[in-house]
Scaffold this motif. Sequence first.
Motif, PDB file in Angstrom:
ATOM      1  N   ASP A 145       0.843  -1.186   0.000  1.00 38.01           N
ATOM      2  CA  ASP A 145       0.000   0.000   0.000  1.00 38.01           C
ATOM      3  C   ASP A 145       0.881   1.240   0.000  1.00 38.01           C
ATOM      4  OD1 ASP A 145       0.936   0.269   2.630  1.00 38.01           O
ATOM      5  OD2 ASP A 145      -0.871  -0.581   3.506  1.00 38.01           O
ATOM      6  N   THR A 146       0.244   2.399  -0.027  1.00 42.57           N
ATOM      7  CA  THR A 146       0.988   3.657  -0.129  1.00 42.57           C
ATOM      8  C   THR A 146       1.942   3.844   1.042  1.00 42.57           C
ATOM      9  OG1 THR A 146      -0.830   4.686  -1.353  1.00 42.57           O
ATOM     10  CG2 THR A 146       0.774   6.160  -0.313  1.00 42.57           C
ATOM     11  N   TRP A 149       5.001   1.592   0.591  1.00 40.94           N
ATOM     12  CA  TRP A 149       5.876   2.127  -0.451  1.00 40.94           C
ATOM     13  C   TRP A 149       6.696   3.297   0.077  1.00 40.94           C
ATOM     14  CZ3 TRP A 149       7.833   0.431  -4.702  1.00 40.94           C
ATOM     15  CH2 TRP A 149       7.148  -0.479  -5.501  1.00 40.94           C
ATOM     16  N   ARG A 150       6.028   4.192   0.771  1.00 43.31           N
ATOM     17  CA  ARG A 150       6.717   5.381   1.274  1.00 43.31           C
ATOM     18  C   ARG A 150       7.814   4.986   2.256  1.00 43.31           C
ATOM     19  NH1 ARG A 150       6.342   8.950   5.617  1.00 43.31           N
ATOM     20  NH2 ARG A 150       6.801  11.131   5.100  1.00 43.31           N
ATOM     21  N   SER A 175       2.332   2.793  -7.127  1.00 41.44           N
ATOM     22  CA  SER A 175       3.419   3.471  -6.439  1.00 41.44           C
ATOM     23  C   SER A 175       3.736   4.813  -7.080  1.00 41.44           C
ATOM     24  CB  SER A 175       4.688   2.609  -6.451  1.00 41.44           C
ATOM     25  OG  SER A 175       5.802   3.376  -6.080  1.00 41.44           O
ATOM     26  N   TRP A 177       6.130   6.406  -5.358  1.00 37.88           N
ATOM     27  CA  TRP A 177       7.362   6.601  -4.613  1.00 37.88           C
ATOM     28  C   TRP A 177       8.574   6.005  -5.299  1.00 37.88           C
ATOM     29  CZ3 TRP A 177       7.839   9.681  -0.427  1.00 37.88           C
ATOM     30  CH2 TRP A 177       6.648  10.109   0.174  1.00 37.88           C
TER      31      TRP A 177
END
Length: 221
Positions: A145-146, A149-150, A175, A177
């Motif tokens: 998920d976001t 990824w971050r 993504s 990121w």
Amino acid sequence: MKPALESLLREHPRHLWRGLQSPGEGRATGGDAATLKTGREELDRLLGGWPRGGITEIHSSTPGIGELRLLLPLLATLSQQQKRWILWVTPPYLPYPPALAAAGLRLERMLCLHPRQRQDRLWALESALRSGTCSAVLAWPPPLDTTAWRRLQLAAQEGDTAAFFFFHEAQPSASGWAALRLELRPDPRGVAVAVQKRRGGMPGRGVVPLSEGEQLPLAIG
């Protein structure tokens, strides 16, 4: 250019990029460069180098079409020049040591992890990326998920680690990121590479030729 901006570009080259930067600019020649040479002329022209301290997404239409071959020159250089690990996280097949050694990789620099649970895989990835003990991390991650990824991208930056995440093209990727996103397809000459996202540059397409000897498998089932 104003002195303050010149100072920022000189002192923080890995954290700043110019919107119209050409593929050749910022290519790795030293410890502070933003990219690492791929070791393949066609890829360097197309990408400007592999992101250093960042994640590269590699999406393949078919596993085993040459995605690992594209990385071998870099991995060989890192294993020979740095006293850091090259970590494989949950590869779908067992890396084949004789083929890797023949490509110039120092096997004593290789580590392979197979965490079973999703959270264990994410913890291992983030820890390895952030630790600074890995020059490169090759991973076949679970859906991200976001937030994941971050965290992983920031960990790669902090650890100055070149990360390569492999996906089948059917797997979703939202993504924003990743520093670089590639889509690979088989080509009679080698591997067709489509650049879907490149930090500091434009998308593009090209074919990276592979010799007959490079078609040999790097992993075994």
